[in-house]
Write a protein that holds these residues in place. Structure first.
Motif, PDB file in Angstrom:
ATOM      1  N   MET A   1       0.849  -1.188   0.000  1.00  0.00           N
ATOM      2  CA  MET A   1       0.000   0.000   0.000  1.00  0.00           C
ATOM      3  C   MET A   1       0.887   1.242   0.000  1.00  0.00           C
ATOM      4  N   HIS A   2       0.358   2.336  -0.541  1.00  0.00           N
ATOM      5  CA  HIS A   2       1.108   3.587  -0.479  1.00  0.00           C
ATOM      6  C   HIS A   2       0.156   4.774  -0.438  1.00  0.00           C
ATOM      7  N   TRP A   3       0.660   5.879   0.109  1.00  0.00           N
ATOM      8  CA  TRP A   3      -0.102   7.118   0.227  1.00  0.00           C
ATOM      9  C   TRP A   3       0.800   8.286  -0.132  1.00  0.00           C
ATOM     10  N   GLU A   4       0.170   9.349  -0.637  1.00  0.00           N
ATOM     11  CA  GLU A   4       0.899  10.582  -0.921  1.00  0.00           C
ATOM     12  C   GLU A   4       0.153  11.743  -0.290  1.00  0.00           C
ATOM     13  N   ALA A   5       0.898  12.722   0.187  1.00  0.00           N
ATOM     14  CA  ALA A   5       0.311  13.915   0.807  1.00  0.00           C
ATOM     15  C   ALA A   5       0.928  15.151   0.180  1.00  0.00           C
ATOM     16  N   ASP A   6       0.082  16.048  -0.328  1.00  0.00           N
ATOM     17  CA  ASP A   6       0.567  17.293  -0.918  1.00  0.00           C
ATOM     18  C   ASP A   6       1.337  18.106   0.114  1.00  0.00           C
TER      19      ASP A   6
END
Length: 329
Positions: free
Chosen positions: A299-304
């Motif tokens: 799983m992966h996530w990105e945050a501005d």
């Protein structure tokens, strides 16, 4: 602080094919909900026995023995649950992913007894009172923004901690550094406490410091600065901040590792104004990748990047557009 305890009672039979191996190795395999270090402590304390007898971690087993775990898991309830806003970007029964804002301390400590992310977690997820450190497995500095993962169960915490230890958890950060950097690279320089200023970290001789490896690449060269992307291979305290300072490109706004506050020669009034009111290091944990400790899925996530970081970057990009740089992008 008041401590309570949860009892753990489990029995396992050592498979015959695990004979001739160390006690702690076999126990870590059979009691895989718990970390290797925790199991070793239980063995040393006599809470994990072999056929009713205490044994040493290094003792060899032959197979067929009965291992009995009769231990207590300390649960710290001295921390207060506090209603503090959290930006939760993902949650399920096992993990929580949070986008931490600037100014929020992760864990209570000297000078910050409460008002931390841990206090906020206990309020929103009361069950975390039964997980060590309220499920926190890694930290961000107070003024570093971005993604963090928290475990909701002891089993998830053990799995996430193992990913940190074997370096399979991916963490990438955006940073604005001082100076115009030619190219990316890898910084392999051990880190330890500063010999004189104990609140700081510093690059140290290999025989003294802990291994620390940071990979970085240039995202954009600006007129007087560089936007870089840093990937952690290890996770030492202040690692990126120490490493970038070590190579002569400290992070903009870093109150500890950037030295005396100074503005680049020829900086525009607009950039100067934004830099003066940017009171923290320009460092953001924008990407997090892990293997879910329960499902095994990647799983992966990105945050501005946050608004104040973006404002600083926008002004520096405008400065580049108007005045250019000696480097051809």
């Amino acid at each position: 602080m008041t401590d309570t305890t949860d009892s753990i009672k489990e029995t396992k039979i050592v498979p015959l094919d695990q004979g001739h191996k160390r006690f702690d190795q076999v126990a870590a395999l059979l009691f895989d909900d718990y970390s290797r270090s925790r199991i070793q402590n239980w063995i040393s304390g006599g809470q994990l026995t072999v056929d009713g007898k205490t044994r040493r971690n290094r003792d060899k087993l032959i197979g067929g023995e009965t291992l009995v775990l009769d231990a207590v898991l300390e649960v710290n309830e001295g921390w207060a649950a506090q209603s503090i806003e959290l930006n939760v970007v993902y949650q399920d029964e096992h993990i929580i992913v949070i986008n931490k804002p600037a100014g929020l301390v992760v864990h209570p400590g000297a000078g910050n007894p409460d008002g931390t992310m841990l206090n906020a977690l206990l309020y929103r997820y009361p069950e975390l009172a039964s997980v060590p450190r309220a499920g926190i497995v890694h930290r961000l500095d107070k003024d570093t923004t971005g993604l963090m993962v928290v475990a909701r169960t002891l089993q998830a915490q053990t799995g996430l901690a193992e990913q940190l230890q074997d370096r399979s958890m991916g963490r990438e950060y955006s940073a604005i550094c001082m100076g115009v950097m030619i190219s990316g690279g890898t910084i392999d320089a051990p880190i330890d406490r500063h010999p004189k200023q104990r609140t700081k970290m510093a690059v140290a001789p290999l025989t003294m410091g802990k291994e620390a490896v940071t990979h970085y690449r240039v995202i954009k060269r600006l007129r007087n600065h560089t936007l870089v992307r840093c990937k952690l291979e290890t996770g030492r305290t202040h690692q990126i901040r120490v490493h970038m300072s070590h190579i002569g490109n400290p992070i903009v706004g870093d109150p500890v590792y950037a030295g005396r506050s100074r503005l680049p020669k020829g900086v525009t009034l607009e950039v100067m104004t934004v830099m003066k009111r940017f009171k923290r290091q320009a460092l953001h944990a924008g990407y997090l990748e892990l293997i879910h400790p329960q499902t095994g899925l990647q799983m992966h996530w990105e945050a501005d990047i946050p608004a104040d970081f973006q404002e600083l970057l926008d002004e520096m990009e405008h400065e580049l557009k108007v005045y250019g740089t000696e480097f051809d992008l």
